[in-house]
Design a protein around this motif. Structure first.
Motif, PDB file in Angstrom:
ATOM      1  N   CYS A   1       0.872  -1.167   0.000  1.00  0.00           N
ATOM      2  CA  CYS A   1       0.000   0.000   0.000  1.00  0.00           C
ATOM      3  C   CYS A   1       0.916   1.225   0.000  1.00  0.00           C
ATOM      4  O   CYS A   1       1.770   1.352   0.886  1.00  0.00           O
ATOM      5  CB  CYS A   1      -0.922   0.001   1.225  1.00  0.00           C
TER       6      CYS A   1
ATOM      7  N   CYS B   1      -1.463   4.795   4.744  1.00  0.00           N
ATOM      8  CA  CYS B   1      -2.652   4.153   4.191  1.00  0.00           C
ATOM      9  C   CYS B   1      -3.747   4.144   5.251  1.00  0.00           C
ATOM     10  O   CYS B   1      -3.462   3.956   6.433  1.00  0.00           O
ATOM     11  CB  CYS B   1      -2.351   2.708   3.795  1.00  0.00           C
TER      12      CYS B   1
ATOM     13  N   ASP C   1      -8.308   3.069   1.196  1.00  0.00           N
ATOM     14  CA  ASP C   1      -7.136   3.085   0.324  1.00  0.00           C
ATOM     15  C   ASP C   1      -6.984   1.748  -0.387  1.00  0.00           C
ATOM     16  O   ASP C   1      -7.371   0.694   0.136  1.00  0.00           O
ATOM     17  CB  ASP C   1      -5.861   3.408   1.111  1.00  0.00           C
TER      18      ASP C   1
ATOM     19  N   VAL D   1      -4.931  -1.430  -2.064  1.00  0.00           N
ATOM     20  CA  VAL D   1      -3.809  -2.284  -1.676  1.00  0.00           C
ATOM     21  C   VAL D   1      -3.562  -3.267  -2.816  1.00  0.00           C
ATOM     22  O   VAL D   1      -4.509  -3.757  -3.431  1.00  0.00           O
ATOM     23  CB  VAL D   1      -4.157  -3.048  -0.371  1.00  0.00           C
TER      24      VAL D   1
END
Length: 162
Positions: A14, A45, A49, A51
């Motif tokens: 991330c 992160c 968000d 990943v």
């Protein structure tokens, strides 16, 4: 080329910060991984968000602050996921898993939220190893959260609620 299985002990990214997959589970009927939240936070992160997990997209859908856990939904087919068996820990030998590397430890105390483990001074987990699954009797019994370098002990997040 066949995609690599997504499994406990594997990695994700991330914002270019690498983390370790603690468990692969169905969470609220959704394919998810769990990891230590502070690793994601170090990579800046947070909730919602994106990943990257072995080339598959994931999204942080929940942060459990009281447990230092992040829940990441993963958009990958079930045949790519190796779902984790979650077990109840016992006092005794276990190991932290990162990739294919096993780091042996001893579970010293048990709790509803956290367990304490001890490692050999020669094999203390390093920064970035947080999120590693702690495995005992073939089952994931917790996720590595914090290490005390002065005495080679560590805190492991309990998976009792999962």
């Amino acid at each position: 080329m066949k995609p690599e299985k997504i499994t406990a002990g594997g990695t994700f990214k991330c914002n270019e910060k690498e983390g370790i997959i603690g468990v692969v589970i169905k969470y609220k009927d959704i394919n998810c991984i769990l990891t230590a939240f502070h690793i994601l936070k170090a990579g800046k992160c947070g909730l919602e968000d994106k990943v990257d997990i072995n080339g598959f997209e994931g999204c942080i859908i929940e942060i459990l602050i009281d447990y230092d856990l992040a829940v990441i939904e993963i958009s990958a087919p079930d045949n790519i996921l190796e779902f984790s068996s979650i077990g109840k820990p016992e006092i005794g030998q276990a190991y932290a898993l990162k990739g294919k590397s096993k780091n042996y430890c001893n579970i010293m105390t048990l709790g509803k939220t956290y367990h304490y483990v001890s490692f050999s001074f020669a094999e203390i987990p390093l920064p970035g190893d947080s999120g590693s699954p702690i495995i005992q009797n073939g089952k994931v019994v917790g996720i590595l959260a914090s290490v005390f370098y002065t005495n080679a002990n560590a805190i492991v997040i309990s998976l009792e609620t999962f």
